[in-house]
Motif scaffolding. Structure first.
Motif, PDB file in Angstrom:
ATOM      1  N   ASN A 167      52.252 -35.631  -0.455  1.00  0.00           N
ATOM      2  CA  ASN A 167      52.816 -34.938  -1.293  1.00  0.00           C
ATOM      3  C   ASN A 167      54.118 -34.345  -1.136  1.00  0.00           C
ATOM      4  OD1 ASN A 167      51.997 -36.198  -3.584  1.00  0.00           O
ATOM      5  ND2 ASN A 167      50.062 -34.595  -3.788  1.00  0.00           N
ATOM      6  N   LYS A 168      53.547 -34.224  -0.036  1.00  0.00           N
ATOM      7  CA  LYS A 168      54.652 -32.923   0.588  1.00  0.00           C
ATOM      8  C   LYS A 168      56.511 -33.601   1.181  1.00  0.00           C
ATOM      9  CE  LYS A 168      53.733 -30.056   3.744  1.00  0.00           C
ATOM     10  NZ  LYS A 168      52.526 -29.039   4.572  1.00  0.00           N
ATOM     11  N   TYR A 169      55.770 -34.746   2.339  1.00  0.00           N
ATOM     12  CA  TYR A 169      56.841 -35.960   2.183  1.00  0.00           C
ATOM     13  C   TYR A 169      57.601 -36.512   1.603  1.00  0.00           C
ATOM     14  CZ  TYR A 169      58.096 -40.669   2.849  1.00  0.00           C
ATOM     15  OH  TYR A 169      58.975 -42.485   2.907  1.00  0.00           O
ATOM     16  N   THR A 170      56.664 -37.160   0.109  1.00  0.00           N
ATOM     17  CA  THR A 170      57.468 -36.958  -0.657  1.00  0.00           C
ATOM     18  C   THR A 170      58.707 -36.127  -2.059  1.00  0.00           C
ATOM     19  OG1 THR A 170      56.097 -37.249  -2.683  1.00  0.00           O
ATOM     20  CG2 THR A 170      56.419 -38.909  -1.874  1.00  0.00           C
ATOM     21  N   LYS A 171      58.286 -35.463  -1.773  1.00  0.00           N
ATOM     22  CA  LYS A 171      59.383 -34.200  -2.127  1.00  0.00           C
ATOM     23  C   LYS A 171      60.122 -33.544  -0.990  1.00  0.00           C
ATOM     24  CE  LYS A 171      60.160 -30.879  -5.142  1.00  0.00           C
ATOM     25  NZ  LYS A 171      59.859 -30.810  -6.527  1.00  0.00           N
ATOM     26  N   GLU A 172      60.199 -34.984   0.215  1.00  0.00           N
ATOM     27  CA  GLU A 172      60.960 -34.182   1.119  1.00  0.00           C
ATOM     28  C   GLU A 172      62.281 -34.744   1.198  1.00  0.00           C
ATOM     29  OE1 GLU A 172      61.254 -32.882   5.217  1.00  0.00           O
ATOM     30  OE2 GLU A 172      58.994 -31.215   4.453  1.00  0.00           O
ATOM     31  N   GLU A 179      70.815 -40.178   6.835  1.00  0.00           N
ATOM     32  CA  GLU A 179      70.345 -41.445   7.606  1.00  0.00           C
ATOM     33  C   GLU A 179      69.115 -40.740   8.540  1.00  0.00           C
ATOM     34  OE1 GLU A 179      69.845 -44.723   6.307  1.00  0.00           O
ATOM     35  OE2 GLU A 179      71.169 -44.605   4.186  1.00  0.00           O
ATOM     36  N   ARG A 180      69.927 -39.762   9.165  1.00  0.00           N
ATOM     37  CA  ARG A 180      69.155 -39.311  10.185  1.00  0.00           C
ATOM     38  C   ARG A 180      68.437 -38.333  10.215  1.00  0.00           C
ATOM     39  NH1 ARG A 180      73.968 -36.902  12.503  1.00  0.00           N
ATOM     40  NH2 ARG A 180      74.492 -39.121  13.948  1.00  0.00           N
ATOM     41  N   ARG A 181      68.840 -37.692   9.048  1.00  0.00           N
ATOM     42  CA  ARG A 181      67.858 -36.586   8.480  1.00  0.00           C
ATOM     43  C   ARG A 181      66.480 -37.805   7.814  1.00  0.00           C
ATOM     44  NH1 ARG A 181      70.259 -33.144   4.594  1.00  0.00           N
ATOM     45  NH2 ARG A 181      68.761 -32.030   3.925  1.00  0.00           N
ATOM     46  N   MET A 182      66.847 -38.521   6.921  1.00  0.00           N
ATOM     47  CA  MET A 182      65.705 -39.999   6.423  1.00  0.00           C
ATOM     48  C   MET A 182      64.544 -40.279   7.664  1.00  0.00           C
ATOM     49  SD  MET A 182      63.977 -40.733   3.492  1.00  0.00           S
ATOM     50  CE  MET A 182      65.291 -41.021   2.638  1.00  0.00           C
ATOM     51  N   LEU A 183      65.423 -40.592   8.486  1.00  0.00           N
ATOM     52  CA  LEU A 183      64.438 -41.032   9.550  1.00  0.00           C
ATOM     53  C   LEU A 183      64.208 -39.306  10.752  1.00  0.00           C
ATOM     54  CD1 LEU A 183      64.075 -43.603  11.795  1.00  0.00           C
ATOM     55  CD2 LEU A 183      66.030 -42.247  13.145  1.00  0.00           C
ATOM     56  N   ASP A 184      64.519 -38.419  10.520  1.00  0.00           N
ATOM     57  CA  ASP A 184      63.354 -37.438  10.789  1.00  0.00           C
ATOM     58  C   ASP A 184      62.457 -37.306  10.704  1.00  0.00           C
ATOM     59  OD1 ASP A 184      65.437 -37.458  13.082  1.00  0.00           O
ATOM     60  OD2 ASP A 184      66.329 -35.545  12.049  1.00  0.00           O
ATOM     61  N   ILE A 185      62.643 -37.457   8.278  1.00  0.00           N
ATOM     62  CA  ILE A 185      61.750 -37.264   7.424  1.00  0.00           C
ATOM     63  C   ILE A 185      60.292 -38.129   8.297  1.00  0.00           C
ATOM     64  CG2 ILE A 185      60.897 -37.240   4.795  1.00  0.00           C
ATOM     65  CD1 ILE A 185      63.960 -35.678   4.562  1.00  0.00           C
ATOM     66  N   LYS A 186      60.656 -38.667   7.822  1.00  0.00           N
ATOM     67  CA  LYS A 186      59.238 -40.219   8.396  1.00  0.00           C
ATOM     68  C   LYS A 186      59.198 -40.462   9.923  1.00  0.00           C
ATOM     69  CE  LYS A 186      60.981 -43.321   4.813  1.00  0.00           C
ATOM     70  NZ  LYS A 186      61.541 -44.557   4.650  1.00  0.00           N
ATOM     71  N   ILE A 192      64.107 -34.211  -1.651  1.00  0.00           N
ATOM     72  CA  ILE A 192      65.420 -33.506  -1.914  1.00  0.00           C
ATOM     73  C   ILE A 192      65.938 -34.280  -1.611  1.00  0.00           C
ATOM     74  CG2 ILE A 192      65.874 -30.998  -1.607  1.00  0.00           C
ATOM     75  CD1 ILE A 192      62.359 -29.987  -1.912  1.00  0.00           C
ATOM     76  N   LEU A 193      66.226 -34.454  -0.639  1.00  0.00           N
ATOM     77  CA  LEU A 193      67.340 -35.200   0.726  1.00  0.00           C
ATOM     78  C   LEU A 193      68.270 -36.302  -0.912  1.00  0.00           C
ATOM     79  CD1 LEU A 193      68.703 -35.355   3.390  1.00  0.00           C
ATOM     80  CD2 LEU A 193      67.216 -37.705   3.559  1.00  0.00           C
ATOM     81  N   ILE A 194      67.256 -37.024  -1.530  1.00  0.00           N
ATOM     82  CA  ILE A 194      67.988 -38.052  -2.217  1.00  0.00           C
ATOM     83  C   ILE A 194      68.799 -37.264  -3.363  1.00  0.00           C
ATOM     84  CG2 ILE A 194      67.349 -39.406  -3.733  1.00  0.00           C
ATOM     85  CD1 ILE A 194      65.199 -40.788  -2.387  1.00  0.00           C
ATOM     86  N   ALA A 195      68.116 -35.896  -3.391  1.00  0.00           N
ATOM     87  CA  ALA A 195      68.975 -35.262  -4.836  1.00  0.00           C
ATOM     88  C   ALA A 195      70.396 -34.849  -4.560  1.00  0.00           C
ATOM     89  CB  ALA A 195      68.321 -34.250  -5.109  1.00  0.00           C
ATOM     90  N   GLU A 196      70.391 -34.433  -2.417  1.00  0.00           N
ATOM     91  CA  GLU A 196      71.122 -33.455  -2.027  1.00  0.00           C
ATOM     92  C   GLU A 196      72.472 -34.819  -1.694  1.00  0.00           C
ATOM     93  OE1 GLU A 196      70.759 -32.164   1.104  1.00  0.00           O
ATOM     94  OE2 GLU A 196      68.892 -30.229   1.033  1.00  0.00           O
ATOM     95  N   ARG A 197      72.144 -35.925  -1.820  1.00  0.00           N
ATOM     96  CA  ARG A 197      72.802 -36.959  -1.254  1.00  0.00           C
ATOM     97  C   ARG A 197      73.414 -37.814  -2.453  1.00  0.00           C
ATOM     98  NH1 ARG A 197      70.184 -42.397   1.276  1.00  0.00           N
ATOM     99  NH2 ARG A 197      71.968 -42.415   2.697  1.00  0.00           N
ATOM    100  N   ARG A 198      72.895 -37.581  -3.844  1.00  0.00           N
ATOM    101  CA  ARG A 198      73.540 -37.297  -4.575  1.00  0.00           C
ATOM    102  C   ARG A 198      74.505 -36.726  -5.313  1.00  0.00           C
ATOM    103  NH1 ARG A 198      67.723 -40.018  -7.737  1.00  0.00           N
ATOM    104  NH2 ARG A 198      68.239 -41.757  -7.106  1.00  0.00           N
TER     105      ARG A 198
END
Length: 157
Positions: free
Chosen positions: A63-68, A98-105, A71-77
């Motif tokens: 749930n913490k992962y999906t929330k992050e 893309e870099r931030r998404m990779l960092d999160i994953k 948030i990133l997707i909302a910022e991107r949009r």
């Protein structure tokens, strides 16, 4: 276990294969998001075959992962919506997302490995991707039935 998988797929398909009128009566986007989320939880639970102890540790972390990610997707949009009028180059900004998404994953991959056996932790992102593909396929199937279904001809004349 096979029954559970079939039930998960049935839930996903049921959510997206109803006629538009019944969906309109069901309400808002939030309700649809909740139903998608429930189907995702059922799908991942089945695919990962979580024990009760693993599930208790995994779901709060997921749930913490999906929330992050949300948030990133909302910022991107939000950024992309603003760029439609600004005409500025967005390659660097897009690369940053893309870099931030990779960092999160990467971070959560390591966290999942702390609470799940390696084989299960390694399947989290793959199972998530499979769920999205199933969801998209179900939505496309529903859309094509709505376009080509009974009564569609009277609107295309």
């Amino acid at each position: 276990m096979k029954h559970f998988y079939t039930l998960s797929i049935f839930i996903v398909l049921t959510l997206f294969c109803r006629p538009p009128a019944s969906r309109a009566q069901q309400g808002s986007d939030d309700q649809m998001k909740d139903r998608i989320r429930a189907a995702e939880i059922a799908y991942l639970s089945q695919k990962l075959d979580l024990t009760p102890d693993e599930a208790q540790k995994f779901w709060p972390l997921y749930n913490k992962y999906t929330k992050e990610v949300e948030i990133l997707i909302a910022e991107r949009r939000k950024h992309n919506a603003g760029q439609k009028t600004a005409n500025q180059p967005t390659d660097q900004k897009e690369l940053g997302y893309e870099r931030r998404m990779l960092d999160i994953k990467t971070h959560y991959s390591q966290e999942f490995q702390k609470v799940l056996p390696a084989a299960k932790a390694g399947n989290v992102f793959r199972s998530e991707r499979e769920f999205r593909h199933e969801l998209i396929r179900a939505m496309k199937d529903r859309q094509s039935r709505n376009v080509n279904g009974p009564g569609a001809r009277r609107f295309r004349q």
